[in-house]
Scaffold this active site. Structure first.
Site: not given
Ligand code: FAD
Ligand code: SIN
Length: 532
Positions: A118, A242, A289, A350, A385
């Site tokens: 990537e 993104h 990015r 993103h 990032r």
């Molecule tokens: P999240 O997985 O966002 O979870 C948040 C949690 O908090 C959820 O359960 C939600 O319900 C809960 N929550 C929020 N507010 C409240 C509240 N007030 N009360 C109770 N619960 C609450 N990163 C990578 O490293 N590789 C990738 O390939 C990648 N692809 C991505 C593709 C997309 C489409 C997106 C949007 C992001 C991507 N990212 C990727 C980024 C990555 O997915 C996120 O940064 C990461 O998953 C965040 O995880 P987290 O556990 O911090 O929060």
């Molecule tokens: C992607 O698959 O392009 C998302 C990867 C990331 O957000 O880290």
């Protein structure tokens, strides 16, 4: 109605990669309550596509991964955090393999994991499960959590605010955190959930923008809750866009993974029919990015386009299908065959690089409160990032916060009695339209005034609107019973305010923050830290 609530050793808010990793580690010894608004799969984790970065290739080194992360982060990263995370990445991947995540294997017979590439990475370094890595990771973590008798997972709980010393029945005014007030989305009751330690793992604030790849619940709740309780937040101006979100008037947030460019996809100006990245950066489509998103933005504005093209149709059909089965299928459903034609794409918000200030153990400023994952500013990402470093951050800091709590368990006091949620002066809302109107307004002006290219004048316009909305939203919040929409609107507005204030404080362009009024990068990098 307000209800007495529950007690656990540790409360975790959020059931994504950060929250569930912490829960599994803590549950070896403690009783853990995981609260999540909406469905347990409602965070960004389940949506992640590309994969997770880790040094696993024979030719790759920790030093290279560290350097790539710091280059993308434009010098704003904390070096000790970058080293800490990068060195723990292979172990984090091993843990997921043990939980049953079916990472793709290399196409040879070595049995090694397949590594994709990537933007910003100098090596193939990304482990993945096809082009839907997050779904597999989320599923494996959830299965393990559901099988663990020490973990109670309660979806449908929208947390409103942290319980602190101010909420003790014998008011102490201390910043000590004792849990959360949460709205049970099924019953409409607000309960006080108390614990000796609380971890925020609530994800990002992407939905503050009109166009975002993030799920609907990414409204910055944890960041806003921590801020209101008195914790510092940092670098909120560093919002990542993104480069390649599908341009489609009906489907507004389908991400086209960066791995499409990593595996040979070209960005093409549909007017000229030519690749345009050579005019912007030597690293072409695999520049970080911020560079690629600004290049697309510039082409769109210069040529008056609606989108640019991302084209991988020059690669063999089987190759495209086997690397991107989910995206291929989703696009086919929309009448577009990526093996034969280019994909129209635009940049979209993103990732939230800034957040609650934390250290290497996930400590925040407030005793008893930890933060991990996208809601935290751990120092890993700096001003931008590096792709696929974010799930990694969740895995490493979910574990780090849990280890610290386990190691210091004897120091955590039991929570004192706390006040029940007071609803004596509120009624049911008779004007839900206020929420929808304000939500839409915030997301529009944030997109138009606080987007990829900024200026002081635009930021001030946004700030002016935020000030007006604060009065209206607080007034509404004070009068009516909370709903998830209202909780989210309040947090969305708070997050917008933190982003704009941070952006106005940074008098330079660095990483994701690009402003026409200060186009130069200052010689020294400084965090933008906001004090409550
Ligand atoms: P999240 O997985 O966002 O979870 C948040 C949690 O908090 C959820 O359960 C939600 O319900 C809960 N929550 C929020 N507010 C409240 C509240 N007030 N009360 C109770 N619960 C609450 N990163 C990578 O490293 N590789 C990738 O390939 C990648 N692809 C991505 C593709 C997309 C489409 C997106 C949007 C992001 C991507 N990212 C990727 C980024 C990555 O997915 C996120 O940064 C990461 O998953 C965040 O995880 P987290 O556990 O911090 O929060
Ligand atoms: C992607 O698959 O392009 C998302 C990867 C990331 O957000 O880290």
């Amino acid at each position: 109605m307000s209800a007495p609530g529950s007690h656990a050793d540790v409360i975790i808010v959020g059931s994504g990669a950060a929250g569930l990793t912490a829960a599994l580690a803590l549950a070896q010894e403690l009783k853990v309550l995981v609260l999540a608004k909406g469905a347990a799969t409602g965070g960004s984790t389940a949506w992640a596509q590309g994969g997770i970065a880790a040094v696993l290739d024979a030719g790759d080194t920790f030093e290279d991964h560290i350097r790539d992360t710091m280059v993308a982060g434009a010098g704003l990263n904390r070096a000790e955090t970058v080293e800490y995370v990068v060195e723990r990445a292979p172990h984090a991947i091993d843990r997921l393999v043990d939980l049953g995540v079916p990472f793709n294997k290399a196409f040879d017979s070595s049995g090694a994991l397949h590594l994709t590439r990537e933007g910003g990475h100098s090596h193939r370094r990304i482990v993945h499960v096809d082009d839907a890595t997050g779904w597999a990771v989320q599923g494996a973590l959830l299965s393990a959590v559901e099988a663990n008798p020490n973990i109670t997972l309660l979806p449908g709980q929208a947390c409103i605010d942290l319980i602190t010393g101010r909420h003790e029945t014998r008011y102490s005014g201390s910043g000590r955190v004792w849990g959360v007030y949460a709205l049970d989305e099924a019953t409409g009751r607000v309960e006080a959930h108390t614990a000796r330690a609380t971890i925020l793992a609530t994800g990002g604030a992407g939905r503050v923008y009109q166009f975002s790849t993030a799920p609907r619940g990414a409204t910055g709740d944890g960041i806003a809750m921590a801020w209101r309780a008195g914790a510092r937040v940092a670098n909120m101006e560093m919002m990542q866009f993104h480069p390649t979100c599908l341009y489609n008037l009906d489907v507004k947030n389908l991400l086209i993974t960066e791995a499409v460019r990593g595996e040979g996809g070209h960005l093409i100006n549909p007017r000229t029919g030519k690749r345009f990245m050579p005019f912007y950066d030597d690293r072409l489509e695999l520049a970080p990015r911020d560079v690629v998103a600004r290049a697309i933005d510039s082409e769109i504005k210069r040529f008056g386009l609606d989108y640019v093209h991302l084209d991988i149709s020059h690669m063999p059909e089987d190759f495209v299908r086997s690397h991107f089965p989910n995206i291929h299928e989703k696009l086919l459903g929309l009448g577009l065959d990526m093996t034969r034609e280019p994909i129209p794409v635009v940049p979209a918000q993103h990732y939230t690089c800034g957040g609650i200030v934390t250290d290497l153990h996930g400590h925040t400023d407030l005793p008893g409160l930890y933060a991990a994952g996208e809601c935290a500013e751990s120092g890993l990402h700096g001003a931008n990032r590096l792709a696929s470093n974010s799930l990694l951050e969740c895995l490493v800091f979910g574990e780090a916060a849990a280890s610290d709590i386990l190691a210091r368990w004897g120091e955590f006091d039991a929570p004192p009695p706390v006040c029940a949620w007071d609803e004596s002066r509120v009624s049911n809302s008779d004007e839900e339209v206020v929420i929808k109107q304000n939500w839409t307004e915030i997301r529009r002006f944030m997109w138009n005034y606080v987007g990829i290219v900024r200026s002081t004048k635009r930021l001030e316009r946004a700030q002016h609107r935020i000030r007006m909305l604060f009065d209206e939203v607080e007034d509404y919040y004070g009068q009516f019973r909370v709903t998830t929409d209202l909780i989210e609107l309040r947090n969305l507005l708070q997050s917008a305010d933190l982003i704009v204030r941070s952006a106005l404080k940074r008098h330079e362009s660095r990483g994701l923050h690009y402003t026409l009024d200060y186009p130069e990068t200052l010689p020294e990098a400084h965090d933008t830290v906001l004090m409550p």
